[in-house]
Scaffold this motif. Structure first.
Motif, PDB file in Angstrom:
ATOM      1  N   VAL A 269     -13.724   2.386  12.484  1.00 54.24           N
ATOM      2  CA  VAL A 269     -13.894   2.999  13.801  1.00 54.24           C
ATOM      3  C   VAL A 269     -12.773   3.977  14.102  1.00 54.24           C
ATOM      4  CG1 VAL A 269     -13.889   2.546  16.276  1.00 54.24           C
ATOM      5  CG2 VAL A 269     -15.282   1.132  14.763  1.00 54.24           C
ATOM      6  N   LEU A 270     -11.517   3.541  13.961  1.00 54.51           N
ATOM      7  CA  LEU A 270     -10.379   4.401  14.303  1.00 54.51           C
ATOM      8  C   LEU A 270     -10.343   5.673  13.458  1.00 54.51           C
ATOM      9  CD1 LEU A 270      -7.822   4.829  15.972  1.00 54.51           C
ATOM     10  CD2 LEU A 270      -6.556   3.548  14.235  1.00 54.51           C
ATOM     11  N   PRO A 271     -10.488   5.598  12.124  1.00 59.48           N
ATOM     12  CA  PRO A 271     -10.499   6.841  11.334  1.00 59.48           C
ATOM     13  C   PRO A 271     -11.613   7.796  11.737  1.00 59.48           C
ATOM     14  CG  PRO A 271     -10.141   4.955   9.904  1.00 59.48           C
ATOM     15  CD  PRO A 271     -10.491   4.402  11.251  1.00 59.48           C
TER      16      PRO A 271
ATOM     17  N   GLU B   4       0.835  -1.205   0.000  1.00 59.48           N
ATOM     18  CA  GLU B   4       0.000   0.000   0.000  1.00 59.48           C
ATOM     19  C   GLU B   4       0.867   1.252   0.000  1.00 59.48           C
ATOM     20  OE1 GLU B   4      -4.246  -0.843   2.124  1.00 59.48           O
ATOM     21  OE2 GLU B   4      -2.530  -0.630   3.448  1.00 59.48           O
ATOM     22  N   GLY B   5       1.931   1.222   0.817  1.00 56.15           N
ATOM     23  CA  GLY B   5       2.845   2.362   0.838  1.00 56.15           C
ATOM     24  C   GLY B   5       3.516   2.570  -0.501  1.00 56.15           C
TER      25      GLY B   5
ATOM     26  N   LEU C 259     -12.289   7.872   4.858  1.00 52.09           N
ATOM     27  CA  LEU C 259     -12.496   6.794   3.886  1.00 52.09           C
ATOM     28  C   LEU C 259     -11.169   6.207   3.424  1.00 52.09           C
ATOM     29  CD1 LEU C 259     -15.400   8.233   1.692  1.00 52.09           C
ATOM     30  CD2 LEU C 259     -15.518   6.322   3.303  1.00 52.09           C
ATOM     31  N   ILE C 260     -10.181   7.081   3.179  1.00 49.26           N
ATOM     32  CA  ILE C 260      -8.872   6.601   2.728  1.00 49.26           C
ATOM     33  C   ILE C 260      -8.212   5.761   3.815  1.00 49.26           C
ATOM     34  CG2 ILE C 260      -6.553   7.331   2.073  1.00 49.26           C
ATOM     35  CD1 ILE C 260      -7.832   9.766   0.729  1.00 49.26           C
TER      36      ILE C 260
ATOM     37  N   ASP D 286     -13.295  17.192   3.907  1.00 50.79           N
ATOM     38  CA  ASP D 286     -11.922  16.685   3.889  1.00 50.79           C
ATOM     39  C   ASP D 286     -11.734  15.597   4.929  1.00 50.79           C
ATOM     40  OD1 ASP D 286     -11.263  18.412   1.872  1.00 50.79           O
ATOM     41  OD2 ASP D 286     -10.373  19.924   3.185  1.00 50.79           O
ATOM     42  N   GLY D 287     -12.312  15.800   6.108  1.00 47.38           N
ATOM     43  CA  GLY D 287     -12.212  14.792   7.156  1.00 47.38           C
ATOM     44  C   GLY D 287     -12.881  13.491   6.763  1.00 47.38           C
TER      45      GLY D 287
END
Length: 367
Positions: A129-131, A51-52, A156-157, A150-151
């Motif tokens: 949950v965390l995002p 992913e990175g 979502l990302i 934006d948040g």
């Protein structure tokens, strides 16, 4: 299946493995097969690394469409890739243990509780949950609809970033590690090649600095806060309050100083527009060649301040003699201002920039 098998399956985590739940469309390929904890850990870390790498490929393509000074910086790209590998090796296991695997466990528990079997889509709520907890409240606190949007986009990302290793690591498919490695590497290569193809064909417009010429250079160039370089057609230049970095011979450290004086200038076209430079020589002042930025409507000259990879720039914009006479502050007021800026910026924005205390770069030792 024995009477005790569902009870053992509901226990999700074992010392070395995780057993499958009921067979079904979501688990048919690996029904009844144990999940190795070690394999889950390795697959999750590998997925995070890929992913990175995918993010770096997208960033490198996108960066070439922006007005940035360091496009094509091989050293900076190599450092970014090295940081990616080290980050995945050091942080990947931590993220897996604290975020990814708990999302898998909660998703499986939710599936068994509400659907009677483990389903892949139950992993998505725990992954989100965390995002949602970290990003949305901070965006909502601003009270701005744009910040909230934006948040939500960032949430979502980040949810996708967490969900991808969670979904791959929970799979019981055979040769999973090989499939993830081959498929992920292919995705990175395809993305990079597609991006370069889009730049080559003009589907994405690649940024290139404008072509400068000695004739176009003649005139006054200002940092917007009183520092100016006045280029004459005969190759002479007058510097007034222009910043430069001076080296203290005793401490071997750099500090910011102002240059005032008369000298000479030359224009070097370089190999291409990225390597063209303006060499300015004024007694007692030290500069590297001035780089060219901006676009065809607004050409900039800039110097790197400190480490070039940090993109801290000292920028000069071409201005007319009338504008310069009206907007140039006195020498005393210039001492309390800073000409540090970043690309891209406009001459009008530079002239309207707020007054700040002049920073120095003391503490940066010479090499």
């Amino acid at each position: 299946m024995s009477k005790d098998e569902p009870r053992r399956a509901a226990g999700a985590w074992g010392t070395g493995a995780v057993r499958a739940g009921k067979a079904g469309p979501g688990n048919a390929a690996g029904a009844g097969r144990k999940r190795s904890f070690t394999r889950m850990l390795v697959v999750s870390v590998l997925t995070l690394l890929l992913e990175g790498a995918l993010g770096v490929a997208v960033l490198m393509v996108y960066q070439q469409t922006l007005e940035t000074p360091n496009v094509g910086n091989v050293q900076g790209t190599s450092f970014l890739l090295l940081a990616l590998v080290l980050g995945a090796a050091l942080l990947g296991p931590v993220v897996t243990l604290l975020v990814v695997l708990p999302a898998v466990w909660l998703g499986d528990a939710l599936g068994r509780r509400f659907g009677g079997r483990e389903r892949w889509w139950w992993v998505l709520p725990p992954a989100a949950v965390l995002p949602l907890i970290v990003l949305l409240p901070r965006a909502a606190a601003t009270g701005s609809a744009a910040s909230l949007a934006d948040g939500a986009a960032q949430s979502l990302i980040l949810t996708a970033v967490i969900a991808a290793p969670a979904l791959t690591s929970r799979s019981r498919a055979r040769s999973l590690l090989t499939k993830v490695a081959v498929g992920g590497t292919a995705a990175v290569l395809v993305t990079a090649c597609a991006g370069e193809a889009a730049l080559s064909t003009g589907l994405l417009k690649e940024y290139r600095p404008p072509v400068l010429s000695p004739a176009a250079l003649v005139g006054t160039w200002s940092d917007g806060r009183g520092g100016t370089l006045d280029f004459a057609a005969d190759g002479t230049v007058i510097a007034t309050g222009v910043d430069f970095e001076s080296l203290d011979r005793d401490s071997r450290e750099y500090s910011t100083a102002e240059c005032d004086g008369r000298g000479t200038w030359t224009y070097s076209p370089g190999r291409d527009t990225w390597t063209q430079a303006v060499d300015v020589s004024v007694g007692g002042c030290t500069w590297d060649g001035w780089n060219v930025g901006g676009d065809t409507d607004r050409i900039d000259l800039y110097q790197y301040v400190g480490d070039p990879d940090l993109w801290v720039l000292y920028v000069l914009h071409e201005v007319g003699a009338d504008t310069q006479a009206e907007s140039s502050p006195s020498a005393s007021s210039r001492a309390a201002e800073t000409p540090l800026a970043r690309l891209p910026t406009t001459a009008a924005a530079a002239a309207a920039a707020p007054t700040k205390a002049r920073p120095t770069t003391q503490g940066r030792s010479s090499t």
